[in-house]
Design a protein around this motif. Structure first.
Motif, PDB file in Angstrom:
ATOM      1  N   SER A 204     -35.186 105.411 -57.187  1.00 23.56           N
ATOM      2  CA  SER A 204     -35.661 106.218 -56.477  1.00 23.56           C
ATOM      3  C   SER A 204     -37.042 106.190 -55.830  1.00 23.56           C
ATOM      4  CB  SER A 204     -35.056 107.669 -56.580  1.00 23.56           C
ATOM      5  OG  SER A 204     -36.084 108.206 -57.501  1.00 23.56           O
ATOM      6  N   SER A 205     -37.347 107.170 -54.958  1.00 18.15           N
ATOM      7  CA  SER A 205     -38.681 107.208 -54.516  1.00 18.15           C
ATOM      8  C   SER A 205     -39.687 107.884 -55.341  1.00 18.15           C
ATOM      9  CB  SER A 205     -38.783 107.814 -53.252  1.00 18.15           C
ATOM     10  OG  SER A 205     -38.381 109.188 -53.371  1.00 18.15           O
ATOM     11  N   PHE A 206     -39.078 108.125 -56.597  1.00 22.72           N
ATOM     12  CA  PHE A 206     -39.996 108.848 -57.788  1.00 22.72           C
ATOM     13  C   PHE A 206     -40.470 107.839 -58.762  1.00 22.72           C
ATOM     14  CE2 PHE A 206     -37.216 112.078 -56.037  1.00 22.72           C
ATOM     15  CZ  PHE A 206     -38.045 113.232 -55.755  1.00 22.72           C
ATOM     16  N   PRO A 207     -41.502 107.942 -59.284  1.00 19.62           N
ATOM     17  CA  PRO A 207     -42.382 107.009 -60.023  1.00 19.62           C
ATOM     18  C   PRO A 207     -41.834 107.187 -61.520  1.00 19.62           C
ATOM     19  CG  PRO A 207     -43.744 108.987 -59.766  1.00 19.62           C
ATOM     20  CD  PRO A 207     -42.564 109.107 -58.853  1.00 19.62           C
TER      21      PRO A 207
ATOM     22  N   THR B  25     -37.234 112.304 -47.422  1.00 19.88           N
ATOM     23  CA  THR B  25     -36.468 112.310 -48.665  1.00 19.88           C
ATOM     24  C   THR B  25     -35.338 111.144 -48.586  1.00 19.88           C
ATOM     25  OG1 THR B  25     -35.120 114.135 -47.721  1.00 19.88           O
ATOM     26  CG2 THR B  25     -36.795 114.861 -48.874  1.00 19.88           C
ATOM     27  N   SER B  26     -35.339 110.503 -47.783  1.00 25.46           N
ATOM     28  CA  SER B  26     -34.254 109.305 -47.612  1.00 25.46           C
ATOM     29  C   SER B  26     -34.125 108.432 -48.784  1.00 25.46           C
ATOM     30  CB  SER B  26     -34.571 108.553 -46.257  1.00 25.46           C
ATOM     31  OG  SER B  26     -35.565 107.755 -46.342  1.00 25.46           O
ATOM     32  N   LYS B  27     -34.977 108.262 -49.635  1.00 25.93           N
ATOM     33  CA  LYS B  27     -34.931 107.177 -50.767  1.00 25.93           C
ATOM     34  C   LYS B  27     -34.832 108.109 -52.048  1.00 25.93           C
ATOM     35  CE  LYS B  27     -36.771 103.615 -48.087  1.00 25.93           C
ATOM     36  NZ  LYS B  27     -37.788 102.837 -47.568  1.00 25.93           N
ATOM     37  N   ASP B  28     -34.501 109.396 -52.027  1.00 24.74           N
ATOM     38  CA  ASP B  28     -34.755 109.987 -53.338  1.00 24.74           C
ATOM     39  C   ASP B  28     -33.510 109.955 -54.292  1.00 24.74           C
ATOM     40  OD1 ASP B  28     -36.909 111.133 -52.293  1.00 24.74           O
ATOM     41  OD2 ASP B  28     -36.390 112.958 -51.864  1.00 24.74           O
ATOM     42  N   GLY B  29     -32.355 109.398 -53.735  1.00 26.38           N
ATOM     43  CA  GLY B  29     -31.206 109.319 -54.594  1.00 26.38           C
ATOM     44  C   GLY B  29     -30.472 110.363 -54.984  1.00 26.38           C
ATOM     45  N   LEU B  30     -30.635 111.459 -53.947  1.00 27.17           N
ATOM     46  CA  LEU B  30     -30.059 112.914 -54.433  1.00 27.17           C
ATOM     47  C   LEU B  30     -28.573 112.571 -54.089  1.00 27.17           C
ATOM     48  CD1 LEU B  30     -32.675 115.286 -52.358  1.00 27.17           C
ATOM     49  CD2 LEU B  30     -32.425 115.028 -54.680  1.00 27.17           C
ATOM     50  N   GLU B  31     -28.001 111.878 -53.427  1.00 27.22           N
ATOM     51  CA  GLU B  31     -26.759 111.629 -53.208  1.00 27.22           C
ATOM     52  C   GLU B  31     -25.973 111.397 -54.771  1.00 27.22           C
ATOM     53  OE1 GLU B  31     -28.338 107.694 -52.672  1.00 27.22           O
ATOM     54  OE2 GLU B  31     -28.900 109.613 -51.930  1.00 27.22           O
TER      55      GLU B  31
ATOM     56  N   ASP C  19     -25.160 123.347 -59.191  1.00 23.66           N
ATOM     57  CA  ASP C  19     -26.113 124.256 -59.450  1.00 23.66           C
ATOM     58  C   ASP C  19     -26.885 124.981 -58.434  1.00 23.66           C
ATOM     59  OD1 ASP C  19     -25.941 122.995 -62.070  1.00 23.66           O
ATOM     60  OD2 ASP C  19     -27.509 121.830 -62.131  1.00 23.66           O
ATOM     61  N   TYR C  20     -26.945 124.443 -57.269  1.00 25.81           N
ATOM     62  CA  TYR C  20     -27.554 125.049 -56.081  1.00 25.81           C
ATOM     63  C   TYR C  20     -26.757 125.347 -54.781  1.00 25.81           C
ATOM     64  CZ  TYR C  20     -31.189 123.453 -59.199  1.00 25.81           C
ATOM     65  OH  TYR C  20     -32.078 123.376 -60.227  1.00 25.81           O
ATOM     66  N   GLY C  21     -25.421 125.010 -54.784  1.00 28.51           N
ATOM     67  CA  GLY C  21     -25.002 125.044 -53.595  1.00 28.51           C
ATOM     68  C   GLY C  21     -25.549 124.283 -52.302  1.00 28.51           C
ATOM     69  N   THR C  22     -25.540 124.894 -51.143  1.00 31.20           N
ATOM     70  CA  THR C  22     -26.269 124.203 -50.130  1.00 31.20           C
ATOM     71  C   THR C  22     -27.842 124.711 -50.210  1.00 31.20           C
ATOM     72  OG1 THR C  22     -25.511 125.716 -48.590  1.00 31.20           O
ATOM     73  CG2 THR C  22     -24.067 124.234 -48.899  1.00 31.20           C
ATOM     74  N   ARG C  23     -28.172 125.563 -50.999  1.00 31.71           N
ATOM     75  CA  ARG C  23     -29.755 125.867 -50.931  1.00 31.71           C
ATOM     76  C   ARG C  23     -30.381 124.918 -51.322  1.00 31.71           C
ATOM     77  NH1 ARG C  23     -28.641 128.500 -55.131  1.00 31.71           N
ATOM     78  NH2 ARG C  23     -30.161 128.525 -56.804  1.00 31.71           N
ATOM     79  N   GLY C  24     -31.340 124.536 -50.709  1.00 28.07           N
ATOM     80  CA  GLY C  24     -32.470 123.423 -50.917  1.00 28.07           C
ATOM     81  C   GLY C  24     -32.126 122.004 -50.828  1.00 28.07           C
ATOM     82  N   VAL C  25     -30.782 121.900 -50.356  1.00 24.49           N
ATOM     83  CA  VAL C  25     -30.283 120.540 -50.293  1.00 24.49           C
ATOM     84  C   VAL C  25     -30.441 119.888 -48.754  1.00 24.49           C
ATOM     85  CG1 VAL C  25     -28.199 119.035 -50.453  1.00 24.49           C
ATOM     86  CG2 VAL C  25     -28.419 121.087 -52.048  1.00 24.49           C
ATOM     87  N   HIS C  26     -31.104 118.877 -48.790  1.00 29.27           N
ATOM     88  CA  HIS C  26     -31.401 118.307 -47.511  1.00 29.27           C
ATOM     89  C   HIS C  26     -31.090 116.971 -47.540  1.00 29.27           C
ATOM     90  CE1 HIS C  26     -33.675 122.016 -46.349  1.00 29.27           C
ATOM     91  NE2 HIS C  26     -34.048 122.084 -47.644  1.00 29.27           N
ATOM     92  N   LEU C  27     -29.874 116.561 -47.455  1.00 27.87           N
ATOM     93  CA  LEU C  27     -29.707 115.297 -47.513  1.00 27.87           C
ATOM     94  C   LEU C  27     -29.357 114.443 -46.101  1.00 27.87           C
ATOM     95  CD1 LEU C  27     -26.813 115.415 -50.226  1.00 27.87           C
ATOM     96  CD2 LEU C  27     -28.954 114.662 -50.630  1.00 27.87           C
TER      97      LEU C  27
END
Length: 162
Positions: free
Chosen positions: A83-86, A140-146, A154-162
């Motif tokens: 992902s985009s994280f190191p 956040t397009s390369k974060d791998g959140l999907e 855990d969070y429902g839709t709060r904080g989720v920006h896909l």
């Protein structure tokens, strides 16, 4: 801090309990400087350069969120996700051990502690806010959140920006 400021999920490998070495540049310089006067002991040796103050990915995420008065939206990426994280693409995380340089060269250890540096009154958070880095959009397009299976549970839709 960037993600916490925007109430974005903080994806980390596996269960976020892996050790991580987040080392301040002054501590790296101090460690390298410990060779001076001990060149014969250091000659031909390989030393890890990092901190002796270990923490987990989870610790870092929670400290960053707490520093900004936000909820830590820590979520698990599958261990081998790129992902985009190191992060190292493995479940063990990334940490170095500095026992050898401490015993061989007498390095006293790190003066900085990442969890203190990113506390609300820590220098890193103060600089982050003073520079306005808590503002603006974040790609956040390369974060791998999907790939984060626990994100919605855990969070429902709060904080989720896909």
């Amino acid at each position: 801090l960037t993600r916490a400021a925007r109430a974005l999920p903080m994806p980390v490998p596996a269960d976020a309990q892996q050790p991580v070495s987040v080392t301040h540049c002054e501590d790296v310089a101090s460690l390298i400087g410990s060779v001076v006067g001990k060149e014969s002991e250091a000659g031909g040796e390989i030393f890890n350069c990092g901190t002796n103050k270990m923490c987990s990915y989870d610790d870092v995420c929670i400290a960053a969120a707490n520093a900004l008065g936000k909820e830590a939206l820590v979520t698990a990426l599958p261990p081998d996700t790129k992902s985009s994280f190191p992060f190292r693409p493995n479940a063990e995380g990334f940490a170095v051990r500095v026992r050898k340089v401490m015993s061989t060269l007498g390095w006293e250890g790190a003066k900085h502690n990442v969890l203190e540096d990113i506390a609300a009154d820590g220098f890193y958070t103060k600089d982050f806010l003073a520079l306005g880095l808590d503002q603006g959009d974040l790609d956040t397009s390369k974060d791998g959140l999907e790939l984060c299976q626990n994100l919605e549970q855990d969070y429902g839709t709060r904080g989720v920006h896909l």
